[in-house]
Design a protein around this motif. Structure first.
Motif, PDB file in Angstrom:
ATOM      1  N   LYS A 180      -0.305   0.856  -4.316  1.00 22.56           N
ATOM      2  CA  LYS A 180      -1.353   1.866  -4.249  1.00 22.56           C
ATOM      3  C   LYS A 180      -1.161   2.665  -2.969  1.00 22.56           C
ATOM      4  CE  LYS A 180      -5.822   1.172  -6.518  1.00 22.56           C
ATOM      5  NZ  LYS A 180      -7.186   0.615  -6.377  1.00 22.56           N
TER       6      LYS A 180
ATOM      7  N   LEU B  11      -7.726  -3.505   0.462  1.00 21.70           N
ATOM      8  CA  LEU B  11      -6.664  -3.054  -0.438  1.00 21.70           C
ATOM      9  C   LEU B  11      -5.908  -4.242  -1.002  1.00 21.70           C
ATOM     10  CD1 LEU B  11      -4.997  -0.841  -1.754  1.00 21.70           C
ATOM     11  CD2 LEU B  11      -3.604  -0.727   0.328  1.00 21.70           C
TER      12      LEU B  11
ATOM     13  N   GLY C 172       0.867  -1.172   0.000  1.00 15.47           N
ATOM     14  CA  GLY C 172       0.000   0.000   0.000  1.00 15.47           C
ATOM     15  C   GLY C 172       0.901   1.218   0.000  1.00 15.47           C
ATOM     16  N   ASN C 173       0.946   1.938   1.140  1.00 11.13           N
ATOM     17  CA  ASN C 173       1.895   3.039   1.257  1.00 11.13           C
ATOM     18  C   ASN C 173       3.317   2.495   1.210  1.00 11.13           C
ATOM     19  OD1 ASN C 173       0.189   5.314   1.596  1.00 11.13           O
ATOM     20  ND2 ASN C 173      -0.259   4.670   3.676  1.00 11.13           N
TER      21      ASN C 173
ATOM     22  N   ARG D 211      -2.506   3.802  -0.302  1.00 12.18           N
ATOM     23  CA  ARG D 211      -3.641   3.771   0.610  1.00 12.18           C
ATOM     24  C   ARG D 211      -3.254   3.016   1.867  1.00 12.18           C
ATOM     25  NH1 ARG D 211      -8.026   1.070  -3.087  1.00 12.18           N
ATOM     26  NH2 ARG D 211      -8.627   0.188  -1.085  1.00 12.18           N
ATOM     27  N   HIS D 212      -4.035   3.243   2.946  1.00 15.53           N
ATOM     28  CA  HIS D 212      -3.794   2.502   4.170  1.00 15.53           C
ATOM     29  C   HIS D 212      -3.908   1.004   3.904  1.00 15.53           C
ATOM     30  CE1 HIS D 212      -3.500   5.857   6.886  1.00 15.53           C
ATOM     31  NE2 HIS D 212      -4.668   6.333   6.509  1.00 15.53           N
ATOM     32  N   SER D 213      -3.009   0.251   4.504  1.00 15.62           N
ATOM     33  CA  SER D 213      -3.050  -1.200   4.336  1.00 15.62           C
ATOM     34  C   SER D 213      -4.330  -1.759   4.940  1.00 15.62           C
ATOM     35  CB  SER D 213      -1.838  -1.837   5.024  1.00 15.62           C
ATOM     36  OG  SER D 213      -1.912  -3.234   4.945  1.00 15.62           O
TER      37      SER D 213
END
Length: 334
Positions: A217, A225, A186-187, A219-221
């Motif tokens: 991506k 996601l 993610g992040n 986004r928060h894990s």
């Protein structure tokens, strides 16, 4: 409506404000009967001591600053629990601040905590702005950097090599015969970046492609996601033989997406997680993962801070490597 003051408690208890203050700060310094009168007045009025005023009048605040990159991810729950378990029992209060994976927000958090005269700062990570490092180095208080290892610790550094752990996880998949191995994240924060660096190194050493099949991506894990990332990986071309997920949440999401698409784990694809969260051993199939010692990290950080504050222990530049362990389970078996 107005704030209840020390004077209000003193009037109700029939004593002076100084006596009330003494009874609250040093209960054993007054008689049991007087202490009961003050306690009853405090309870009846709902009086809450002015901590800020107390801090101004004392050289001690009994407050410890803790900075974590997120309060969203369960990964930090055990870490924070350990810090509370040790420090609160010793009479300290924790001020926990979320930096949201931003070095600038971390810098602002450091300024805020120093402004509140915390007695120590425990911070996740070792990547900081230049000003953050200067502020922490010049604060003359215990500073503990956690979760990863630093080549240049500010004070005390407790963690593990995220890059070596990533390399170990990738090698586990390579040694089982997998060649097309995707990396899902993610992040791409500094610790995830280090895991990717380890993954990439292992792939290069095995003369295998890596950069071409990475899904990422910002986004928060989360489990959702992980499902999205694996869907992207599948939709962009040939399904990989294995995937290394930067944490177990993503791995569980990828496993769920496999079920939706009729892809069997581990028969059609192997999945490797990271952190070994509680559900990893209970998943179906059980999830291979890398154990990170989060509770031990928090506990040791708290104990070291207590030692520094109570016995003047000094650990300038000390580094403690807690290591990691890979747990192979059904998700990578062949």
């Amino acid at each position: 409506m107005r704030r209840i003051t020390l004077d209000d408690v003193a009037n109700l208890a029939g004593v002076s404000p100084i006596t009330v203050s003494r009874a609250l700060r040093k209960p054993n310094a007054v008689s049991p009967a007087l202490r009961l009168r003050v306690d009853a007045a405090v309870k009846e009025l709902g009086y809450i001591p002015n901590i800020a005023a107390s801090r101004l009048a004392s050289s001690r605040t009994h407050a410890i600053g803790v900075i974590v990159p997120t309060l969203y991810n369960v990964i930090f729950a055990e870490y924070l629990f350990a810090l509370h378990d040790v420090l609160v029992a010793a009479g300290f209060q924790l001020i926990v601040v979320n930096s949201r994976y931003s070095e600038i927000e971390e810098e602002n958090a450091i300024k805020a905590l120093l402004g509140q005269r915390v007695e120590a700062i425990i911070i996740t990570g070792t990547h900081h702005t230049l000003l953050s490092r200067q502020l922490l180095a010049q604060a003359h208080l215990p500073v503990v950097e956690t979760f990863e290892l630093s080549a240049d610790p500010i004070d005390l550094n407790i963690g593990m090599s995220q890059e070596q752990a990533g390399q170990t996880a990738a090698r586990h998949l390579i040694e089982r015969g997998f060649r097309r191995i995707a990396f899902l994240t993610g992040n791409l924060d500094p610790r995830a970046q280090s895991r990717f660096d380890g993954y990439r190194l292992a792939m290069q050493q095995a003369d295998l492609p890596s950069l071409q099949i990475i899904a990422e991506k910002p986004r928060h894990s989360s489990v959702a996601l992980g499902s999205d990332l694996f869907a992207i990986t599948c939709d962009h071309g040939e399904i990989p033989e294995a995937i290394f997920c930067t944490d177990d949440n993503l791995a569980l999401g990828a496993m769920q997406e496999c079920r939706k698409r009729g892809i069997r784990v581990p028969d059609d694809i192997a999945i490797m997680g990271f952190h070994d969260l509680e559900f990893a051993a209970c998943a179906a199939p059980s999830l291979s993962s890398v154990v990170t010692r989060r509770f031990e990290t928090g506990k040791l950080a708290a104990e070291k801070v207590l030692a520094a504050l109570t016995s003047s222990a000094v650990f300038k530049g000390e580094q403690i490597d807690l290591g990691y362990a890979l747990i192979p389970r059904e998700s990578t078996a062949i």
